[in-house]
Design a protein around this motif. Structure first.
Motif, PDB file in Angstrom:
ATOM      1  N   VAL A 316       0.841  -1.208   0.000  1.00 52.26           N
ATOM      2  CA  VAL A 316       0.000   0.000   0.000  1.00 52.26           C
ATOM      3  C   VAL A 316       0.871   1.251   0.000  1.00 52.26           C
ATOM      4  CG1 VAL A 316      -1.652   1.358   1.350  1.00 52.26           C
ATOM      5  CG2 VAL A 316      -1.984  -1.108   1.083  1.00 52.26           C
ATOM      6  N   SER A 317       1.889   1.270   0.834  1.00 53.98           N
ATOM      7  CA  SER A 317       2.791   2.428   0.892  1.00 53.98           C
ATOM      8  C   SER A 317       3.484   2.638  -0.454  1.00 53.98           C
ATOM      9  CB  SER A 317       3.829   2.210   1.996  1.00 53.98           C
ATOM     10  OG  SER A 317       4.704   3.315   2.092  1.00 53.98           O
ATOM     11  N   SER A 319       2.349   1.620  -3.375  1.00 55.43           N
ATOM     12  CA  SER A 319       1.313   2.012  -4.350  1.00 55.43           C
ATOM     13  C   SER A 319       1.029   3.509  -4.286  1.00 55.43           C
ATOM     14  CB  SER A 319       0.024   1.225  -4.089  1.00 55.43           C
ATOM     15  OG  SER A 319       0.237  -0.157  -4.235  1.00 55.43           O
ATOM     16  N   ARG A 320       1.000   4.063  -3.079  1.00 55.20           N
ATOM     17  CA  ARG A 320       0.812   5.504  -2.927  1.00 55.20           C
ATOM     18  C   ARG A 320       1.951   6.266  -3.587  1.00 55.20           C
ATOM     19  NH1 ARG A 320      -0.822   5.195   3.470  1.00 55.20           N
ATOM     20  NH2 ARG A 320      -3.061   4.817   3.206  1.00 55.20           N
ATOM     21  N   SER A 323       1.556   6.284  -7.320  1.00 55.34           N
ATOM     22  CA  SER A 323       0.518   7.229  -7.739  1.00 55.34           C
ATOM     23  C   SER A 323       1.043   8.653  -7.825  1.00 55.34           C
ATOM     24  CB  SER A 323      -0.665   7.177  -6.772  1.00 55.34           C
ATOM     25  OG  SER A 323      -1.325   5.930  -6.831  1.00 55.34           O
ATOM     26  N   PHE A 334      -3.911   5.222  -8.030  1.00 53.54           N
ATOM     27  CA  PHE A 334      -4.790   4.305  -7.312  1.00 53.54           C
ATOM     28  C   PHE A 334      -5.798   5.085  -6.461  1.00 53.54           C
ATOM     29  CE2 PHE A 334      -0.906   1.658  -7.807  1.00 53.54           C
ATOM     30  CZ  PHE A 334      -1.474   0.653  -8.575  1.00 53.54           C
ATOM     31  N   ASP A 336      -8.756   5.195  -3.361  1.00 56.55           N
ATOM     32  CA  ASP A 336      -8.785   4.621  -2.004  1.00 56.55           C
ATOM     33  C   ASP A 336      -9.289   3.175  -2.039  1.00 56.55           C
ATOM     34  OD1 ASP A 336      -7.834   6.946  -0.968  1.00 56.55           O
ATOM     35  OD2 ASP A 336      -9.767   7.689  -0.265  1.00 56.55           O
ATOM     36  N   GLN A 338      -8.998   1.059  -4.539  1.00 57.53           N
ATOM     37  CA  GLN A 338      -7.953   0.198  -5.107  1.00 57.53           C
ATOM     38  C   GLN A 338      -6.838  -0.056  -4.087  1.00 57.53           C
ATOM     39  OE1 GLN A 338      -7.286   2.673  -8.594  1.00 57.53           O
ATOM     40  NE2 GLN A 338      -8.085   1.068  -9.922  1.00 57.53           N
ATOM     41  N   LEU A 339      -6.516   0.966  -3.281  1.00 58.57           N
ATOM     42  CA  LEU A 339      -5.508   0.770  -2.233  1.00 58.57           C
ATOM     43  C   LEU A 339      -5.995  -0.248  -1.210  1.00 58.57           C
ATOM     44  CD1 LEU A 339      -4.272   4.436  -1.638  1.00 58.57           C
ATOM     45  CD2 LEU A 339      -3.021   2.586  -2.746  1.00 58.57           C
ATOM     46  N   ARG A 340      -7.284  -0.180  -0.884  1.00 64.96           N
ATOM     47  CA  ARG A 340      -7.842  -1.161   0.058  1.00 64.96           C
ATOM     48  C   ARG A 340      -7.784  -2.559  -0.554  1.00 64.96           C
ATOM     49  NH1 ARG A 340     -10.972  -1.636   4.600  1.00 64.96           N
ATOM     50  NH2 ARG A 340     -10.785   0.590   4.959  1.00 64.96           N
ATOM     51  N   ILE A 342      -5.535  -3.628  -2.661  1.00 56.47           N
ATOM     52  CA  ILE A 342      -4.133  -4.047  -2.567  1.00 56.47           C
ATOM     53  C   ILE A 342      -3.815  -4.476  -1.135  1.00 56.47           C
ATOM     54  CG2 ILE A 342      -1.748  -3.192  -2.680  1.00 56.47           C
ATOM     55  CD1 ILE A 342      -2.674  -1.425  -5.049  1.00 56.47           C
ATOM     56  N   GLN A 506      -0.953  -4.390  -9.908  1.00 59.54           N
ATOM     57  CA  GLN A 506      -1.095  -4.620  -8.468  1.00 59.54           C
ATOM     58  C   GLN A 506      -0.373  -5.902  -8.053  1.00 59.54           C
ATOM     59  OE1 GLN A 506      -3.528  -3.892 -10.669  1.00 59.54           O
ATOM     60  NE2 GLN A 506      -5.349  -3.045  -9.683  1.00 59.54           N
TER      61      GLN A 506
END
Length: 588
Positions: A316-317, A319-320, A323, A334, A336, A338-340, A342, A506
């Protein structure tokens, strides 16, 4: 009707001059020639086909009844008034009375039509507001988005409010959640504590104070710049989900239509907030179930405890960070949701290991100690029988058993002793059995080909376990991400040997996080690898075409930031800061 309007304008509000002229033309056929028919408000002539004669003693007047209670008359002026007989005068009055009656009926009909039109327009506006607010307030199942949409609707509509706030209940009372205008944390602090606020919650009915200083319940507790107040509970049914406060700097700012407008908004918002809480409760339950599943994995293999959560948080970190990258990943952003997804994929990526045999999953050495002890007994028996030294060979065998990458000389040694057979009491005994030989000859790691196939089953096993769970549409790629997390861009991965773009971005993110955590953590068969060495291994994998090179480069150059971001994530913390703190008790 407004007395400040000119008489002509006041007449037009009752009926159109064109229609009045039609009545006059029909009446003129029944009146004496040379007479002048005119309409008056009070003593002022306002409509006539010719000149506008003032009222005199010779003007014959008839009152026209009207809903506005205007002093409206029609009057007839005669040039030869003194020559009119009593009978003719009665006939003229009858014509005027009939004409006034017809005009009055037309005015009443027009008034009813206009009233119906206003009501229809008001209903249309209400339905339009209801439709728009339903779309806006139900556009998201996140509490923050729902309240934000409600605040925006209050700001952008025709409501005369310069400040507004939404309060939601918590364990110790109501707390401001969102606002607009010059609202400070303490702007409505005293209002929330006063009896007016409590009355609104208890009754679930909104109220307007158009001069707050005159209301003893809260007037003295408000800021001086608050003159008018509209306060509305946000119901969901018979339950107070929150309170909406709107204020104005002017006296008499709000009216009944504003109250109705806000009541419509609040009723829709209440249902949306309730839906947001329900959705949040499902998410919290989902998070709890996921933690239970990961703990089930940890219970089978305590050495890898925490691996799944660490991979999820790192992913998640990372992925942010992807982005936000404006260099190689401008097309990646991504949401929110999509982050969830992941996060969940990271937590569940190894759930299939529940279905893997424990002796394979927790295998520390090439052969278990029990089997190695039996081989030692055979070697001792062989040494005694043939009067040969055996302890040195057994010691070397134990070292090979611990090795992850034995040298060729060690493999040759295994080959040499595996061919040894000896007889005792007529029985032929192999120093090494074929299955033992196979385990000891593994060139890398400690798993045989069959055991590796067993381990590589876990992505498919994960999908099999999870496919029966009806995940929300926001998690539509979850099973695919989990199933692909061991695939590699060059096709060397498993279980489907996918290549390049066949692998979701992902899944590639989860793969990098998975490799990094697995290398840097201690395992049954190896010590923890230092971070620098782990990053070098990732770079080597990327250079071989197994991992996305740009992605790995970004991961390596920002590893400290990624780890800090991962440490800040906490699955125990609800996504809504108000969730599970709100005593939404029935107020009946």
């Amino acid at each position: 009707m407004n007395a400040y309007l000119k008489p002509e304008a006041r007449l037009k509000k009752l009926l159109k001059p064109k229609k009045l002229n039609a009545f006059f033309e029909k009446a003129a056929r029944l009146l004496p020639q040379g007479s002048t028919l005119c309409a008056y408000i009070g003593s002022i002539p306002i409509f006539c086909k010719s000149q506008l004669p003032p009222i005199s003693e010779k003007t014959i007047l008839t009152y026209i009844k009207n809903p506005a209670n205007e002093d409206l008359h029609i009057g007839l002026s005669l040039n030869n008034f003194d020559e009119i007989s009593e009978k003719e005068l009665e006939q003229i009055k009858a014509v005027l009375d009939f004409t006034a009656y017809a005009i009055a009926n037309h005015i009443e009909s027009e008034s009813s039509r206009r009233m119906l039109g206003k009501e229809t327009l008001a209903k249309y506006r209400e339905l339009s507001l209801l439709h728009r607010s339903i779309v806006e307030l139900n556009n998201s199942l996140r509490l923050k988005d729902v309240i934000s949409a409600l605040i925006q609707e209050c700001r952008s509509s025709a409501l005369p409010a310069n400040m507004g706030a939404v309060y939601l209940p918590e364990e110790n009372g109501f707390t401001i959640f969102d606002s607009f205008g010059a609202v400070r944390a303490d702007t409505f602090e005293d209002l929330v504590e006063c009896s007016l606020f409590k009355d609104i919650i208890a009754s679930l009915r909104g109220e307007i104070l158009n001069d707050v200083k005159l209301d003893c319940r809260c007037g003295s507790k408000l800021c001086n710049n608050i003159k008018s107040l509209l306060i509305m509970p946000i119901p969901s049914p018979n339950i107070c989900e929150g309170v909406l406060i709107l204020t104005s700097e002017n006296i008499n700012s709000f009216n009944a239509s504003h109250l109705k407008h806000v009541a419509t908004l609040a009723s829709v918002a209440g249902i949306s907030i309730s839906n947001a809480y329900n959705f949040e409760s499902i998410r919290v339950l989902m998070d709890a179930l996921l933690k239970a599943l990961t703990e089930a994995i940890d219970a089978r293999d305590p050495f890898t405890a925490g691996h799944s959560e660490r991979v999820a948080y790192l992913a998640v970190s990372f992925s942010r960070l992807l982005s936000q990258d404006d260099n190689h990943f401008t097309d990646i952003s991504f949401t929110d949701e999509q982050l969830r997804e992941i996060l969940y994929a990271g937590i569940l990526h190894d759930i299939g290991k529940i279905g893997i045999k424990e002796e394979v999953l927790t295998k520390k050495t090439r052969l278990p100690k029990s089997m190695l002890d039996i081989i030692g007994m055979r070697m001792k028996l062989f040494g005694i029988h043939n009067q040969k030294e055996w302890e040195h060979d057994y010691k070397r065998l134990k070292q090979i058993n611990l090795s992850l990458s034995p040298h060729q000389e060690d493999l040759d040694f295994i080959h040499s002793i595996s061919d040894i057979k000896f007889k005792i009491n007529g029985s032929s005994i192999h120093l090494l059995h074929p299955d033992e030989r196979e385990c000891l000859l593994v060139r890398k790691g400690n798993l045989t080909a069959e055991e590796r196939i067993e381990i590589e089953r876990h992505p498919i096993e994960s999908q099999r376990i999870l496919e029966h769970i009806p995940f929300h549409d926001d998690l539509s790629d979850l099973l695919t991400i989990i199933g692909q997390h061991h695939e590699r861009l060059d096709g060397s991965g498993y279980p489907a040997a996918l290549k390049g773009d066949e692998i979701l971005i992902q899944s590639q993110i989860i793969a990098i996080a998975d490799i990094y955590d697995a290398i840097t953590q201690e395992r049954h068969y190896k010590p923890a690898t230092p971070q620098a060495r782990a990053l070098k291994i990732l770079a080597e994998e990327a250079s071989e075409g197994k991992l996305n090179k740009n992605m790995v480069d970004l991961f390596i150059s920002n590893i400290l930031e990624i780890e800090r971001g991962a440490d800040s994530i906490n699955l125990d913390r609800p996504t809504s800061p108000r969730f599970c703190k709100i005593p939404r008790s029935n107020l009946n």
